[in-house]
Structures are given as C-alpha cells and as structure tokens.
Write a protein that holds these residues in place. Sequence first.
Motif, PDB file in Angstrom:
ATOM      1  N   PRO A  64       0.812  -1.229   0.000  1.00 23.13           N
ATOM      2  CA  PRO A  64       0.000   0.000   0.000  1.00 23.13           C
ATOM      3  C   PRO A  64       0.843   1.275   0.000  1.00 23.13           C
ATOM      4  N   GLY A  65       2.053   1.215   0.571  1.00 20.17           N
ATOM      5  CA  GLY A  65       2.934   2.392   0.616  1.00 20.17           C
ATOM      6  C   GLY A  65       3.306   2.877  -0.777  1.00 20.17           C
ATOM      7  N   ASP A  66       3.341   1.956  -1.769  1.00 22.62           N
ATOM      8  CA  ASP A  66       3.681   2.362  -3.147  1.00 22.62           C
ATOM      9  C   ASP A  66       2.667   3.364  -3.693  1.00 22.62           C
ATOM     10  N   ILE A  67       1.459   3.354  -3.169  1.00 22.11           N
ATOM     11  CA  ILE A  67       0.419   4.282  -3.618  1.00 22.11           C
ATOM     12  C   ILE A  67       0.303   5.429  -2.605  1.00 22.11           C
ATOM     13  N   LEU A  68       0.119   5.057  -1.342  1.00 21.08           N
ATOM     14  CA  LEU A  68      -0.286   6.051  -0.336  1.00 21.08           C
ATOM     15  C   LEU A  68       0.840   7.001   0.055  1.00 21.08           C
ATOM     16  N   GLU A  88      -8.251   2.818   6.896  1.00 21.95           N
ATOM     17  CA  GLU A  88      -6.870   3.215   7.237  1.00 21.95           C
ATOM     18  C   GLU A  88      -6.142   3.761   5.996  1.00 21.95           C
ATOM     19  N   TYR A  89      -6.323   3.103   4.850  1.00 26.95           N
ATOM     20  CA  TYR A  89      -5.636   3.524   3.625  1.00 26.95           C
ATOM     21  C   TYR A  89      -6.145   4.889   3.151  1.00 26.95           C
ATOM     22  N   VAL A  90      -7.478   5.062   3.213  1.00 24.43           N
ATOM     23  CA  VAL A  90      -8.049   6.337   2.737  1.00 24.43           C
ATOM     24  C   VAL A  90      -7.584   7.477   3.640  1.00 24.43           C
ATOM     25  N   LEU A  91      -7.599   7.240   4.955  1.00 21.46           N
ATOM     26  CA  LEU A  91      -7.131   8.278   5.891  1.00 21.46           C
ATOM     27  C   LEU A  91      -5.668   8.632   5.610  1.00 21.46           C
ATOM     28  N   ARG A  92      -4.860   7.595   5.353  1.00 16.83           N
ATOM     29  CA  ARG A  92      -3.435   7.830   5.096  1.00 16.83           C
ATOM     30  C   ARG A  92      -3.248   8.636   3.814  1.00 16.83           C
ATOM     31  N   GLY A  93      -4.054   8.296   2.801  1.00 16.04           N
ATOM     32  CA  GLY A  93      -3.984   9.036   1.532  1.00 16.04           C
ATOM     33  C   GLY A  93      -4.366  10.509   1.739  1.00 16.04           C
ATOM     34  N   LEU A  94      -5.466  10.738   2.464  1.00 14.50           N
ATOM     35  CA  LEU A  94      -5.926  12.115   2.706  1.00 14.50           C
ATOM     36  C   LEU A  94      -4.870  12.898   3.484  1.00 14.50           C
ATOM     37  N   LYS A  95      -4.309  12.250   4.520  1.00 14.06           N
ATOM     38  CA  LYS A  95      -3.310  12.936   5.352  1.00 14.06           C
ATOM     39  C   LYS A  95      -2.048  13.233   4.555  1.00 14.06           C
ATOM     40  N   ASN A  96      -1.797  12.427   3.521  1.00 13.46           N
ATOM     41  CA  ASN A  96      -0.625  12.675   2.665  1.00 13.46           C
ATOM     42  C   ASN A  96      -0.964  13.643   1.527  1.00 13.46           C
ATOM     43  N   GLY A  97      -2.131  14.307   1.631  1.00 17.62           N
ATOM     44  CA  GLY A  97      -2.462  15.383   0.686  1.00 17.62           C
ATOM     45  C   GLY A  97      -3.040  14.917  -0.636  1.00 17.62           C
ATOM     46  N   LYS A  98      -3.501  13.674  -0.681  1.00 19.87           N
ATOM     47  CA  LYS A  98      -4.090  13.184  -1.938  1.00 19.87           C
ATOM     48  C   LYS A  98      -5.613  13.305  -1.871  1.00 19.87           C
ATOM     49  N   SER A  99      -6.231  13.687  -2.979  1.00 15.93           N
ATOM     50  CA  SER A  99      -7.683  13.599  -3.048  1.00 15.93           C
ATOM     51  C   SER A  99      -8.057  12.133  -3.183  1.00 15.93           C
ATOM     52  N   VAL A 100      -9.261  11.797  -2.715  1.00 14.98           N
ATOM     53  CA  VAL A 100      -9.685  10.391  -2.770  1.00 14.98           C
ATOM     54  C   VAL A 100     -11.033  10.301  -3.476  1.00 14.98           C
ATOM     55  N   VAL A 101     -11.125   9.334  -4.389  1.00 10.55           N
ATOM     56  CA  VAL A 101     -12.396   8.984  -5.032  1.00 10.55           C
ATOM     57  C   VAL A 101     -12.703   7.562  -4.590  1.00 10.55           C
ATOM     58  N   THR A 102     -13.938   7.335  -4.142  1.00  8.70           N
ATOM     59  CA  THR A 102     -14.293   5.982  -3.693  1.00  8.70           C
ATOM     60  C   THR A 102     -15.700   5.608  -4.154  1.00  8.70           C
ATOM     61  N   LYS A 113     -17.981  10.652   8.733  1.00  6.74           N
ATOM     62  CA  LYS A 113     -17.684  11.849   9.525  1.00  6.74           C
ATOM     63  C   LYS A 113     -16.169  12.034   9.670  1.00  6.74           C
ATOM     64  N   GLU A 114     -15.496  10.968  10.059  1.00  7.35           N
ATOM     65  CA  GLU A 114     -14.043  11.028  10.278  1.00  7.35           C
ATOM     66  C   GLU A 114     -13.300  11.331   8.967  1.00  7.35           C
ATOM     67  N   LEU A 115     -13.749  10.711   7.883  1.00 10.70           N
ATOM     68  CA  LEU A 115     -13.044  10.872   6.605  1.00 10.70           C
ATOM     69  C   LEU A 115     -13.250  12.272   6.026  1.00 10.70           C
ATOM     70  N   PHE A 116     -14.480  12.795   6.131  1.00 11.91           N
ATOM     71  CA  PHE A 116     -14.718  14.156   5.616  1.00 11.91           C
ATOM     72  C   PHE A 116     -13.921  15.178   6.426  1.00 11.91           C
ATOM     73  N   ALA A 117     -13.823  14.935   7.742  1.00  7.80           N
ATOM     74  CA  ALA A 117     -13.033  15.856   8.577  1.00  7.80           C
ATOM     75  C   ALA A 117     -11.573  15.836   8.117  1.00  7.80           C
ATOM     76  N   ALA A 118     -11.061  14.640   7.811  1.00  3.10           N
ATOM     77  CA  ALA A 118      -9.657  14.541   7.360  1.00  3.10           C
ATOM     78  C   ALA A 118      -9.478  15.227   6.004  1.00  3.10           C
ATOM     79  N   ALA A 119     -10.491  15.095   5.128  1.00  6.41           N
ATOM     80  CA  ALA A 119     -10.401  15.749   3.808  1.00  6.41           C
ATOM     81  C   ALA A 119     -10.373  17.268   3.974  1.00  6.41           C
TER      82      ALA A 119
END
Length: 427
Positions: A64-68, A88-102, A113-119
């Motif tokens: 997963p680190g190769d992407i996130l 966990e992966y989506v949160l890590r992606g958001l925290k690393n400044g990536k937009s997420v599509v799911t 709630k948690e994911l939108f707050a992180a975004a």
Amino acid sequence: MRNIRLGFLGFGTVGSGAYRILAGNGQSIARKIGAGIEVAGILVRNPGKKRIPGVDHRLFTDNPGDILDNDGIDIVVEVMGGTDPAREYVLRGLKNGKSVVTANKDLIAVHGKELFAAAEENRVDLLFEGSVGGGIPIIRPLKHCLAANRLKDIMGIINGTTNYMLTKMTRDGSDFNTVLREAMEMGYAEADPSADVEGYDAARKISILASIAFNTRVTLDDVYVEGITRIAREDIAYARDLNYLVKLLGIARDTSEGIEVRVHPCFVPVTHPLASVNDVFNAIFVRGDAVGEAMFYGRGAGDLPTGSAVAADIMEAARNRIKNVTGLNCTCFEEKPIKPMVRIESKYYVRLKVHDRPGVLASIAFALGENNVSLASVLQKHTDGDMAEIVLVTHKVREQNIQEALKIIEKLPTVGEICNLIRVEGD
Ligand code: NAP
Ligand code: HSE
C-alpha cells in the motif's frame, strides 16, 4: 499540459471498469479537464492475477505504501471495498495530501464523519458518486442541483442485485439461489452477497442519501433493515393477485418526529413508476419543496456504469487540483433525531397459516380491532388439509399497532404461523 497521476486501491469489477473508461475516452477526458490522466500504481491482493488486457503488469503492487506514500500520486481511487483496511488507507492518503475517489458505501456510511473531517483538514477532495446508484448521478444532484430545496422524501430501488433477483423471481419464477448466483457472475453483488440480500448494502446507501438530503449525519446503525430472504413464491404470487409487485426499497423522510430511515421489501402498486424498474436498474425518487418530484434512473451496478461515476469523480478531483481548490465536502451541519421504527405509518400485507375452522377470522379481526388496525381486504385461497392460508391487507396504521396485534394473533390456538409481513408503499 501536466498529467494528473492516479493510484488505484483495488482493480476488480469497478476498478477495471473505471480504468477502461479513462483509457478508452482518454483524449476527450484530457480536453475536458485540461490535463492528461495517468495511472501510476495499482494495489491489489494478488499482483500475479490475470487482469484486463492493455494494463502494464508493472503497475501492480501488493504494497500500500507504493500508492499512499508516493509523492507523485495526486488522486487515490479506492475501489477495494470493505472498511478494513480501506478506512486506514483512505485516511493515510488524505493525510498525505491526496484527493480520494471511492465507490465504497460501507466506508462512507460508517466512517464518513471522520473521513470528511480529514479531507477538510488536509484541503483535499473526498468524492463518492459511485457509492450509491452505480452509474446514476444522485450524490452530485442532491449536493448541488437540488441544494436550494428543502428535501422531504427519498424513496428508491438502490440495490441492483436484489432488484435483478426479484425481477427474475417474479417474471420467470426463478429460484432464489440460482438468480443470486447469476447476479454474482455479472459482478453486481458485493464480495459477501449477504450484504445485498439482507438489505445492508441498500441500508448503507439510504444512510448516505439521507445524510446529504437532510443535512444531518445518518449512519448505518440508524437504519431499520430487512432483506429479501423471507420473500417466498407465495408472497410474489399474492402481490400479483392484489395488483402489486415486490420491490426492496430504501426510504428516508424528514418528518416532524425526526428522520425516518428504513430498508425493507415492499408491495408497490403495478401502476407506480418504481414497479417498472427491472433487472439491475435502480431508481430514486426525491421530493423537494421547490422542484416537486424528481426521479433518477439507470444501471445501479456493474463495471462500466459504476466506472462511469468513478471516472467522473476523478475528473472533478483532477480539475480541482489543477486550480488548487477543493469542492463541497461534508454538508451535515444539523443534528436531527432518528424517528423510531415503531412510529412509522404504513399499510401492511400479512400472510398467515391458520386452522380452517369457524371463528378463526373473527378472533384475528378482534385482535386487529383492539389495536386500532383496520382491514382493507382479506383473501383465503389455499387450504391444505386442516390448514388454510389467509392474506390480510390493512389500511394505513402505526407500525407499533400492527406489531402489537401480531403478538396476540401468533399466540391464538387457531393460528399456526405468521408467514410474512410486508409493508405496502406508494399507493
Ligand atoms: P471486487 O471486484 O471484489 O474487487 C476488489 C478489488 O480490491 C480486487 O482487485 C482485490 O484484489 C482488491 N482488494 C481487496 N481487498 C484488498 C486488500 N486488503 N489489499 C489489496 N487489495 C485488495 O469489488 P468491486 O465489485 O469492484 O467493488 C469495489 C467497491 O465498489 C466496493 O466498495 C463495492 O461496494 C463498490 N461498488 C461496487 C459495484 C459493483 O457493481 N460491483 C457498484 C458500486 C459500488 P485482487 O484483484 O487481487 O483480488
Ligand atoms: N452490490 C451492489 C448492488 C453494487 O447490487 O447494487 C452497487 O452498489
């Protein structure tokens, strides 16, 4: 023109559908967003597995680190499903400044709630059009096009697998397990299809729609859920006799007693527009104070339909990144209570097995009357020795009243079994 670089988490039905659209329509997509789209990595469970043709096998990884943690990736496309490790992966992606599509409704319905707050915190987008209704535009219309309305009602067929199954069971008399297998082969069903047939997939979707429509957080735990596993051939046949069809509906209403939110099979009149929504198609009715009734209709599952919604979200996230802006994330700015299921009102179909002797109907009618349940019709068709099958359809009553009446009826010595209770909607 710079390229926007994607990292996929998952490359099954939806991931490969989105990839095919991005590759096949690449030129026009690039012109529409003002940038090329490039896939820079794909996380899967098994990188050695045979994939759709035309995808460079060197893109696949099980790390997963190769992407996130890859600074070169702008947008993470989460199409692996489930909440663990997707959350966990989506949160890590958001925290690393990536937009997420799911397209993952489990994730949004439970951890939204948690994911939108992180975004918000990381000033990136979290887009999820594919999570409800497959290829049907519904999240964006609710958030944007209908935003000026006070929305009151949502009612829809929001699970393609069960609609496909009920259509086949009604039309061809097919057997439950055979049609479920077909839906799985066509890529409509969830990895664990019990989420479809037990109603939980539709429950996740209606909780997402209710949250957006009523601007209050509704989670999976708030939804009353019944699936289609108790629907028997007899119920389908009685529905037809009474001019109804059986459909699994998601229903959400903003009422003075709180938010009503439920998923269960319903008898729907054959003349109702939802009755003609067949196979894998979904349809969602929305009622707003200004727009009146609006209906959204299309394919609710499958690789290209869902891929279409995912690819459009990728395009929006890409445009926003190029302009260095973010779109509209969480819109749950109110806290409304949930209305308990016992307080809803509906008409009810009840199928019972009773001893075929004088006075049976009178004792059932007495129990109903004592609980203020008024009957609209009674049918007795099948008799098997000493036992008869009776079907009752009530007028509109409170759920609590019919449930109290049934508790008494099932204890009557003349009643063998309460076979099913199905709510009647859309009359
Ligand atoms: P799928 O066909 O089962 O594909 C899942 C993909 O994720 C596979 O490529 C799998 O890898 C990968 N994966 C799963 N767990 C993983 C893990 N722990 N680590 C790394 N990779 C993992 O699922 P799908 O039908 O495309 O559904 C994906 C998501 O879209 C789900 O959230 C689903 O609810 C949603 N959705 C599906 C549809 C539909 O019609 N199918 C429609 C709307 C929304 P391998 O290929 O190596 O096994
Ligand atoms: N399993 C889901 C369905 C996929 O059948 O509707 C689309 O969300």
